[in-house]
Design an enzyme around this catalytic site. Sequence first.
Site, PDB file in Angstrom:
ATOM      1  N   GLU A 212     -58.401 -98.864  62.608  1.00 38.49           N
ATOM      2  CA  GLU A 212     -59.105 -99.144  63.859  1.00 38.49           C
ATOM      3  C   GLU A 212     -58.282-100.040  64.770  1.00 38.49           C
ATOM      4  OE1 GLU A 212     -61.698 -97.750  64.913  1.00 38.49           O
ATOM      5  OE2 GLU A 212     -62.710 -96.902  63.181  1.00 38.49           O
ATOM      6  N   ASP A 357     -59.638 -86.042  59.492  1.00 34.60           N
ATOM      7  CA  ASP A 357     -59.366 -85.403  60.781  1.00 34.60           C
ATOM      8  C   ASP A 357     -58.027 -85.779  61.398  1.00 34.60           C
ATOM      9  OD1 ASP A 357     -60.397 -87.957  60.978  1.00 34.60           O
ATOM     10  OD2 ASP A 357     -61.542 -87.574  62.797  1.00 34.60           O
ATOM     11  N   GLU A 461     -74.297 -86.436  64.334  1.00 30.32           N
ATOM     12  CA  GLU A 461     -73.201 -86.938  63.509  1.00 30.32           C
ATOM     13  C   GLU A 461     -72.889 -85.979  62.363  1.00 30.32           C
ATOM     14  OE1 GLU A 461     -70.404 -90.131  62.545  1.00 30.32           O
ATOM     15  OE2 GLU A 461     -71.177 -88.988  64.226  1.00 30.32           O
ATOM     16  N   GLU A 480     -64.467 -86.431  70.636  1.00 36.00           N
ATOM     17  CA  GLU A 480     -63.661 -85.318  70.127  1.00 36.00           C
ATOM     18  C   GLU A 480     -63.916 -84.014  70.878  1.00 36.00           C
ATOM     19  OE1 GLU A 480     -63.320 -88.460  67.245  1.00 36.00           O
ATOM     20  OE2 GLU A 480     -65.072 -87.608  68.247  1.00 36.00           O
TER      21      GLU A 480
END
Length: 581
Positions: A212, A357, A461, A480
Amino acid sequence: MQWRSIVVGLVVLRLSVSCVLWLAFGLGPNVSWGFNFHLGFNLHKLDLLFREEKDADPRGSSWSQRIQSPKHEETATTCPTVGRGSRAGSYLSFFDGNKDEYVRRYSSFPDTLRVKMKDMARDMFYFGYDNYMKYAFPEDELNPIDCEGRGPDVLNPSNININDVLGNYSLTLIDTLDTLLVLGNVTEFQRAVKLVIDTVSFDKDSTVQVFEANIRILGSLISAHILLTDPKHPFGKVGFEGYDNELLHLAHDLAVRLLPAFENTSTGIPYPRVNLKTGVPADSVNETCTAGAGSLLVEFGILSRLIGDSTFEWVARRAVRALWSLRSNQTGLLGNVVNIQTGQWVGKQSGLGAGMDSFYEYLLKSYILFGEKEDYRMFQAAYESIQNHLRRGRESCNEGEGDPPLYVNVNMFSGEIVNTWIDSLQAFFPGLQVLNGDVDNAICLHAFYYAIWKRFGALPERYNWQLQAPDVLFYPLRPELVESTYLLYQLFDEDNPLHKSDNKYIFTTEGHVVPIDKRFREKQWNDFFPCEEGALAEREPHSPPAPTNISNCDRIPEERRYTLPLKSVYMRQIDHMVGLF
């Protein structure tokens, strides 16, 4: 009376055929094959109606009928393509032209609507940014319920949902720097940069997630510095007197504080968290996700090439290599959680969503930025495994029969489906397919996520494709699907410098803008791990040569560039697939 009987018979026959067509083409009640996966419109029915070969296999390529089959050879379609000259093809032509609602709805994007939606997007940004600056700065983010700022949850260190992201370093201000330039607000950009220089320090007793901090803080600082010092001035003269590379120095300082995560691991895969002042916590766990450990190469690599220090790219690339070496020998797939000391897979699920991902994303984006052939070889091998073991549905997105393509979650070793949900993070994949030149597959998968969006007004989600219902009922404003939409269609803002500049740009996984710059294809050190790179090449002897230009827009035939990207018959099928009607 005989002629009356003939007439009555013909009428009955006509009504019967009409009823069959009504049901077959999804105009009547939904039809289910089991698994409660309702597809009211399936081109497999066209095959049953129009097939001339009586002895042909009627099963088609319906992946819902063989949903638990892991073998690649069984997922490959055996259905013939619906040709223009066939009777099935002639029926599909009914959906062409102005007769079809999908053509009327989606074939144009009026300028007035484009301007209105651009203004709405701008207003939404400033609603968030202005209120953050008014009520929350210098805290990390605005708590919208209490309308006050918040940082790490110091009273509850185990609250990783908050503490992984918030590090007491004005996160929101840093994260929005390049966005201010994209919106054309040079004055506020310069003011924000000066605020960051004057107020932000990373000498904090904050334990943050390496991933992050990398994508949000390090990526934004690098992006803003590059845009600020670009001699081509694509966003105008955004520099200001007295700027002395302070953003780059801050990025370097942060990256140094993240380096302890890469120390004392048997595999070279980093610890997931690090304290910015003291290093890896004594109670740190030895497990990390594939995306978290393998999605550092873009930011660390750019930093190394900007400052001429190979350390950061070296540790990031070593982590990618370590993960790559642990993939299954049977399927070529990776799991989603790994032990950094033993190299054993703790989570054996392989998919495109959470935990995996951006690992795939950064293999390709690293190649685009740095030109390292190794990155492209890894991506191509991973993409082939994904297509072989995760993809279900008909072979072609925009032709043929069977169910629409869908990427499922499987066991990394056997390829067997492990659950029936997908998550919103997977919506990044159509954009990655565009960058790889696989535009047809990108169009079809994007249409699937857009259909879910149309039904719920957002992407849940988690969405259960078997039950046609959300599994996790919230939407954390993920970007995304937006990025995939942009990469497919672009030019929502045709006059933006991002499009008119001589530079070409790419987005980091956090949406930060970086140019594809020849500086990033130059390095001031020798190649890493030359022996291991040779071993990689030997293991994958059939890998195609890395292209010099990833853009493959010419693969789309000229006649399709001015029509719906996905035939309306397939768009209708996807809408049925998610329960829209």
